[in-house]
Design an enzyme around this catalytic site. Structure first.
Site, PDB file in Angstrom:
ATOM      1  N   ASP A 174       6.563   3.003  10.550  1.00 32.89           N
ATOM      2  CA  ASP A 174       5.398   3.074   9.667  1.00 32.89           C
ATOM      3  C   ASP A 174       4.114   3.471  10.401  1.00 32.89           C
ATOM      4  OD1 ASP A 174       7.071   2.171   7.646  1.00 32.89           O
ATOM      5  OD2 ASP A 174       6.536   0.064   7.955  1.00 32.89           O
ATOM      6  N   TRP A 231       4.443   3.869  -1.296  1.00 35.06           N
ATOM      7  CA  TRP A 231       4.091   2.455  -1.310  1.00 35.06           C
ATOM      8  C   TRP A 231       4.898   1.787  -2.391  1.00 35.06           C
ATOM      9  CZ3 TRP A 231       1.299   0.613   2.535  1.00 35.06           C
ATOM     10  CH2 TRP A 231       0.432   1.460   3.232  1.00 35.06           C
ATOM     11  N   THR A 237      13.957  -3.485  -0.374  1.00 35.25           N
ATOM     12  CA  THR A 237      12.666  -3.273   0.287  1.00 35.25           C
ATOM     13  C   THR A 237      12.362  -1.813   0.590  1.00 35.25           C
ATOM     14  OG1 THR A 237      13.686  -3.599   2.473  1.00 35.25           O
ATOM     15  CG2 THR A 237      12.786  -5.546   1.351  1.00 35.25           C
ATOM     16  N   THR A 290      16.072  -7.407   9.359  1.00 34.21           N
ATOM     17  CA  THR A 290      16.756  -8.058  10.484  1.00 34.21           C
ATOM     18  C   THR A 290      15.964  -9.248  11.006  1.00 34.21           C
ATOM     19  OG1 THR A 290      17.796  -5.964  11.130  1.00 34.21           O
ATOM     20  CG2 THR A 290      17.725  -7.713  12.782  1.00 34.21           C
ATOM     21  N   GLU A 343     -19.395 -32.554  11.148  1.00 32.35           N
ATOM     22  CA  GLU A 343     -20.273 -33.721  11.186  1.00 32.35           C
ATOM     23  C   GLU A 343     -21.680 -33.345  11.661  1.00 32.35           C
ATOM     24  OE1 GLU A 343     -16.197 -35.217  12.749  1.00 32.35           O
ATOM     25  OE2 GLU A 343     -17.284 -33.320  12.529  1.00 32.35           O
TER      26      GLU A 343
END
Length: 377
Positions: free
Chosen positions: A203, A173, A164, A308, A55
């Site tokens: 990772d 990748w 996965t 998990t 505003e």
């Protein structure tokens, strides 16, 4: 109550609100449009927490012409002093004649008080125009205010057969460069990224925002306006040490522990938070989400973790949105699963989802789904 012109001006305000999605957290995204004699005389959106509200930008642009104008705003004007003065008072001082509000603010500090203040000053206030569209701009803020937990987006990357990683853990990748850049857009809109110590170690993950991967694709963004999301890591056994990449750059790291170790040597950006265990000696995830909302002011929580944690969140019905990047690969039956879930004995027990978006991202497919209302908390 509302005309076609009202709807058009509110739609414009909603489009403005969307522009703040990368920078306003933990505040809501808000847009405002000032109209006089059928023409827009001022507009603006909330750009950054601590800065002027929508505003105020619109009033500055309109100047003295705001006298007698109509203000279209996507969220009820605030009525309290925070880091900025109340917008309701600014509208009153400017002499606007009418305020059209898409939705009432669920923040208990406002919650109708802004509207009441405007009406007490003799300003006509109409509420509820394009409310559903306005709500869609602020899923995280509304979740924190109404459910006392963040809006949870669970990101997974999988092969065409729903795996996965290979059995030996190799997953780098799985998806392409475009998918990894796409993830940065989500991280940028999130207040925090949730993961586990296992994922971080395996990772050596940073889980941070890398503006160089996407800021150029959002023309209005200056990468200096972006803030790093907090990294929230489930580290029950206190195994993370300062040598890991996650402590080298990015925002604050919150280590969720079952017992705070006062003598633990941690980098300055790391902080331990106590998270109770449940009857199964696992972290009490609902309590953690409540803590993140109420104590850490987390609106949007982006989850990047293994099967998990993904399974636990799904089983507890804590996931609001599932985002899966599907790679054109087949990893085989021995590869690791998408989520660890209990064995179902009837299809009626299976969580049901509704697709909200399907699109190509480079060579991969991004699938977006929401858990159906009957299966969410």
């Amino acid at each position: 109550m509302f005309s076609a012109a009202d709807s058009a001006f509110m739609a414009q305000a909603i489009r403005l609100a969307e522009l703040g999605c990368y920078t306003t957290s933990p505040n809501p995204n808000v847009g405002a449009v000032l109209v006089k004699d059928g023409s827009v005389i001022g507009s603006g959106y909330h750009k950054q927490a601590g800065g002027p509200h929508a505003e105020v930008f619109a009033l500055r642009e309109a100047g003295a012409a705001a006298q007698g104008a109509t203000c279209y705003v996507t969220l009820e004007p605030c009525s309290h002093f925070g880091r900025t003065p109340p917008c309701a008072e600014a509208l009153i001082a400017a002499g606007v004649a009418r305020v059209v509000v898409a939705m009432q603010d669920p923040n208990p500090q406002v919650a109708g008080r802004g509207v009441a203040r405007l009406r007490a000053a003799g300003i006509r206030v109409d509420i509820g125009l394009l409310e559903a569209q306005a709500r869609a701009v602020n899923p995280g803020f509304l979740s924190r205010m109404e459910r006392q937990r963040p809006y949870v987006q669970l990101k997974l990357a999988a092969s065409l057969d729903g795996r996965t990683a290979l059995a030996n853990g190799d997953s780098k990748w799985l998806t392409g460069d475009a998918a990894r850049a796409d993830v940065q857009h989500y991280r940028a809109q999130s207040c925090a990224v949730l993961s586990t110590a296992t994922t971080v170690i395996v990772d050596n993950a940073r889980l941070n925002l890398r503006p160089e991967q996407f800021a150029h694709s959002v023309a209005r963004l200056d990468s200096g306006e972006l803030r790093q999301p907090k990294r929230v890591i489930l580290d029950r056994n206190g195994v993370l040490d300062g040598k890991l990449a996650i402590f080298a750059d990015g925002g604050e790291v919150l280590l969720c522990v079952s017992k705070v170790e006062n003598n633990r040597q941690l980098p300055n950006i790391a902080r331990q938070i106590h998270c109770p265990l449940n009857a199964q000696a696992q972290f009490d995830l609902p309590l953690l989400l409540e803590h993140l909302a109420l104590r850490e002011h987390i609106n949007m929580l982006w989850v990047e973790a293994g099967a998990t944690l993904a399974g636990a969140l799904l089983q507890l019905k804590l996931v609001d949105e599932l985002i899966v990047y599907l790679a054109p690969k087949l990893l085989g039956n021995s590869a690791q699963p998408l989520a660890v879930l209990p064995e179902f004995t009837a299809l009626a027990q299976v969580p049901e989802l509704s697709w909200t978006d399907v699109r190509m991202v480079g060579p991969d497919i991004r699938l977006t789904a929401r858990l159906n209302a009957a299966t969410t908390a």
